[in-house]
Design an enzyme around this catalytic site. Structure first.
Site, mmCIF file in Angstrom:
data_model
loop_
_atom_site.group_PDB
_atom_site.id
_atom_site.type_symbol
_atom_site.label_atom_id
_atom_site.label_comp_id
_atom_site.label_asym_id
_atom_site.label_seq_id
_atom_site.Cartn_x
_atom_site.Cartn_y
_atom_site.Cartn_z
ATOM 1 N N ASP A 27 12.983 38.277 50.851
ATOM 2 C CA ASP A 27 13.354 38.699 52.204
ATOM 3 C C ASP A 27 14.880 38.605 52.377
ATOM 4 O O ASP A 27 15.381 38.187 53.423
ATOM 5 C CB ASP A 27 12.633 37.863 53.272
ATOM 6 C CG ASP A 27 12.772 38.476 54.675
ATOM 7 O OD1 ASP A 27 13.280 39.612 54.790
ATOM 8 O OD2 ASP A 27 12.375 37.812 55.656
ATOM 9 N N HIS B 247 23.700 39.168 56.611
ATOM 10 C CA HIS B 247 24.331 39.393 57.918
ATOM 11 C C HIS B 247 25.817 39.100 57.798
ATOM 12 O O HIS B 247 26.248 38.342 56.929
ATOM 13 C CB HIS B 247 23.732 38.461 58.971
ATOM 14 C CG HIS B 247 22.327 38.825 59.366
ATOM 15 N ND1 HIS B 247 22.030 39.979 60.053
ATOM 16 C CD2 HIS B 247 21.151 38.198 59.162
ATOM 17 C CE1 HIS B 247 20.724 40.041 60.261
ATOM 18 N NE2 HIS B 247 20.158 38.971 59.713
ATOM 19 N N ASN C 27 14.241 49.034 57.874
ATOM 20 C CA ASN C 27 14.801 48.820 59.222
ATOM 21 C C ASN C 27 16.319 48.999 59.219
ATOM 22 O O ASN C 27 17.084 48.108 59.515
ATOM 23 C CB ASN C 27 14.405 47.442 59.769
ATOM 24 C CG ASN C 27 14.818 46.292 58.865
ATOM 25 O OD1 ASN C 27 15.003 46.477 57.664
ATOM 26 N ND2 ASN C 27 14.970 45.119 59.430
ATOM 27 N N ASP D 259 8.777 46.305 58.904
ATOM 28 C CA ASP D 259 9.317 44.951 58.812
ATOM 29 C C ASP D 259 10.488 44.728 59.762
ATOM 30 O O ASP D 259 11.352 45.570 59.916
ATOM 31 C CB ASP D 259 9.786 44.653 57.385
ATOM 32 C CG ASP D 259 10.180 43.192 57.224
ATOM 33 O OD1 ASP D 259 9.320 42.329 57.463
ATOM 34 O OD2 ASP D 259 11.336 42.918 56.891
ATOM 35 N N ARG E 61 20.310 47.304 54.205
ATOM 36 C CA ARG E 61 21.065 47.662 55.420
ATOM 37 C C ARG E 61 21.717 49.038 55.381
ATOM 38 O O ARG E 61 22.589 49.319 56.201
ATOM 39 C CB ARG E 61 22.172 46.628 55.697
ATOM 40 C CG ARG E 61 21.736 45.173 55.660
ATOM 41 C CD ARG E 61 20.755 44.858 56.739
ATOM 42 N NE ARG E 61 20.546 43.412 56.878
ATOM 43 C CZ ARG E 61 19.494 42.888 57.490
ATOM 44 N NH1 ARG E 61 18.558 43.672 58.007
ATOM 45 N NH2 ARG E 61 19.371 41.593 57.606
#
Lengths: 426, 306
Positions: free
Chosen positions: A306, A310, A95, A153, A65
């Site tokens: 993966d 969050h 990403n 991704d 992130r």
């Protein structure tokens, strides 16, 4: 000269078919000798009696992130999380915000990771500029800067022509495209696997075909262009069958599976549990059985988490507003050792291969081995250690795990990167 | 006494609780016939209706139910409140909690929103429709309407036709009628049928005609006309022709079959006007049952010594 001698452990190294009581001498960060009963008078001895050493675990699919979403995770917290989970190297998905789509951003990830100085953070660059799915990125420049692979991704590559160009372009630099296989038109606001639970809970279903169509497409493109392609987080029986067929045909396709897809079904969502909301979604026991079969027979090349941290505010909301994803670095090894080893003839050595040499081969990296001469990336595992997953003790900023409270057996107790101990419970 | 604190769905309700609510509702119907429609049962209790989706009927029905029982009811609608300012459901719940409300009636576009609310509030939560999940009071009022006319729910053949995929009414009714001993058949366009319906206890019929044949009860579902734009059926015209109910299709059911619809009806689409206004239609009676059922639910959840 700094010398460390790892003594008394069982060494499992699938890259050289090794499973024996063997000592390891580390000199200045490199594995110098790997032999039974080593006695080195001037080395610092680390007694690992009763423990197991393996090549450092490699997770080829994580989200750190950073830059842009540091409130979810950053390279420092992610690195600590990886080290605590026994990982010595992780490949980071691009990403971020901005997305890692040029060499300056690849440099940023590497520089920050080396300042943190825990695990090896291997940047993955975007396939398309801004992950917009329109034009391919400067893959050559990024590869030179240290990108280990390319992926959009999180955003599927819907355009088959772009995918084809990306595959052949990346192949020039000996890099593979990692595809998040999802047909967006079939996905359409989907929340969980399409089936019994989606009907019961009134949540929009994600059909298996959304994944399988893209797996089939990528295989056909790889066959036609004779280039490699890697399928990320495979989750359905059909996808396993497609990859198995393609490998038999000689197509250069590889794939990875996540611990949660190997161990949890769609039933985990019951009660609108947003911690079990992930993309691809948790499927059914039939899919799990096929994934285990694929792991056992070699169809699946790697286990990858993966890891998708969050913030709690992105999960403690109505189900359809909740973010997809779960953290995995600190639970992966324990979950795999407890819930996967022994199923469908899957041995300890098999899962270690899928977490070390397997992903290294996919990415073309000289890692995942205990051969003398290599940098000393080593994981020490206590196979007997019983522990309970406690999300509040994670090093990751993410607390979003469906495994909280689960009792596991087997844990990484020491992580060594370039000969340096970066995590230890010993 | 009801064995549950909240009413989130019919799926997890015990049959005895459904019976208790239906019996209480029957006795409350008498109050609706009075000149002075007020009993002091819930005096001093407060009820908030929290509606994130427009709904005049259901909200009015709940508010009147509360008022007839002397509760203080107030509505918290999305257009006039902090909902529009972007306040999260969690924060709204905490605010209502501090204001000391006894029950929250929630309608929300997210499936599971009512159950989510229970994690952040100690008041009783009543689900007035959550996404495409459940709409328990609609099923209770449908069951009451049928029970009053058929005397029982056991052994009936119930047909539910239309957009099953997006219907919270269908889900609640499948659970409700099956628990009460009815046989439930469902049918609709194949693009609007979710998978694995049989695991919920419903029997899937291939055509509307097969579902309706020999039925004691026919429940037509509302079709949202925007589903057509999403490509789920070609035209409203074709929908009406193949999946709408008319006199001929209804004639396949038993002669004394009841026709229900949760309303509002798209006349000429789900039902022709002829049958909607015909002798088998109990659509208006459903509305009356709705108030009585909601009175019973409120009474059992926040009345008494709970």
């Amino acid at each position: 000269m700094e010398k460390k001698l790892l003594k008394g452990a069982r060494a499992i190294d699938p890259s050289q078919n090794m499973d024996a009581f063997i000592d390891i001498l580390i000199v200045d960060g490199y594995i110098r000798e790997i032999k039974p009963n080593l006695e080195i008078s001037d080395a610092k001895v680390i007694d690992l009696t009763g423990l197991t050493v393996t090549p450092g675990l490699i997770d080829m699919h994580v989200h750190f992130r950073d830059p842009g979403y540091e409130y979810k995770e950053d390279i420092e917290s992610g690195s600590m999380s990886a080290a605590a989970g026994g990982f010595t190297a992780v490949a980071c998905m691009p990403n971020t915000n901005p997305p890692i789509d040029n060499s300056a951003l690849v440099e940023y990830v590497k520089t920050k990771a080396s300042k943190v100085g825990k695990v090896k953070v291997l940047p993955i660059g975007c396939v398309s500029k801004g992950q917009r799915g329109e034009e391919i990125t400067e893959m050559g420049d990024m590869a030179k800067a240290g990108a280990v692979a390319f992926s959009d991704d999180g955003r599927p590559i819907a355009n088959s022509s772009l995918m084809r160009k990306a595959m052949v372009y990346a192949a020039m630099f000996d890099k593979v495209i990692i595809d998040h296989c999802e047909d967006p038109s079939l996905f359409e606001g989907g929340q969980i696997n399409e089936g019994r639970v989606s009907t019961l809970l009134g949540l929009a279903g994600i059909p298996r075909a959304s994944e399988e169509i893209m797996v089939a497409r990528d295989i056909l493109l790889a066959r036609e262009m004779q280039t490699p392609v890697h399928i990320a987080h495979i989750s359905t029986k059909g996808a396993v069958e497609l990859v198995r067929w393609a490998k038999q045909e000689g197509v250069r396709v590889t794939c990875e599976v996540a611990p949660h897809h190997l161990t949890l079904t769609e039933e985990a969502v019951m009660g609108y549990n947003t911690y079990a909301k992930v993309n691809p979604p948790l499927r059914t026991q039939e899919d799990i059985d096929a994934l285990l079969e694929g792991l056992s027979d070699g169809t699946i090349d790697a286990i990858a988490t993966d890891h998708a941290p969050h913030h709690v505010d992105e999960k403690d909301v109505e189900f359809d507003k909740a973010a997809f994803g779960m953290v995995g670095l600190e639970t992966a090894l324990g979950v795999i050792l407890t819930k996967v080893v022994g199923k469908k003839g899957i041995s300890l050595n098999t899962v270690i291969q899928k977490m070390t040499h397997g992903p290294a081969k996919v990415l073309g990296l000289d890692m995942g081995t205990l051969k003398a001469g290599n940098l000393a990336d080593i994981t020490v595992i206590d196979l007997e250690r019983e522990w309970t997953v406690d999300k509040d003790k994670f090093f990751s900023k993410g607390r979003n795990t469906p495994f909280h409270g689960l009792k596991l057996k087997g844990k990484a107790v020491m992580t060594i990167v370039d000969g340096k101990i970066v995590y230890s419970e010993i | 006494m009801l064995s549950q604190k909240h009413l989130l769905g019919i799926e997890n309700m015990q049959k005895s609780d459904i019976e208790l609510i239906l019996n209480t509702a029957e006795s409350f119907k008498e109050i609706l016939e009075r000149d002075v429609k007020k009993v002091p049962t819930l005096r001093g209790k407060s009820i908030v209706t929290l509606f994130y989706e427009p709904s005049t009927r259901t909200r009015t029905s709940f508010e009147l139910a509360g008022k007839y029982l002397s509760a203080d009811t107030i509505n918290f609608t999305s257009s006039a409140s902090s909902v529009r300012k972007g306040e999260s459901l969690k924060d709204t719940a905490k605010t209502l909690e501090m204001m000391g409300v006894d029950a929250v009636v929630i309608r929300h576009s997210s499936s599971g929103a009512a159950s989510y609310l229970t994690r952040h509030i100690s008041a009783s939560v009543i689900n007035a429709g959550d996404g495409t999940h459940e709409h328990p009071t609609q099923a209770l009022l449908d069951m009451l309407t049928v029970k009053e006319r058929k005397g029982t729910l056991s052994g009936l053949k119930v047909a539910i036709v239309g957009d099953i995929l997006h219907s919270r009414v269908a889900r609640s009714n499948i659970f409700g009628f099956t628990k009460m001993g009815s046989e439930v058949y469902v049918a609709g366009p194949s693009t609007l049928m979710p998978p694995n319906l049989e695991t919920m206890g419903a029997k899937v019929a291939n055509t509307i005609e097969d579902a309706v044949r020999n039925a004691d009860v026919v429940i037509a579902l509302r079709i949202q006309l925007e589903r057509q734009q999403n490509g789920l059926f070609p035209t409203i015209r074709e929908y009406a022709k193949f999946f709408g109910l008319n006199k001929d299709k209804l004639a396949l059911a038993k002669p004394d079959a009841l026709l229900l619809h949760p309303g509002p009806v798209n006349r000429g689409v789900e039902l022709t006007s002829e049958i909607m206004d015909g002798p088998q239609s109990v659509i208006n009676q459903q509305v009356k049952s709705g108030v009585a059922v909601r009175m019973a639910v409120l009474y059992h959840l926040i009345g008494g010594s709970r």
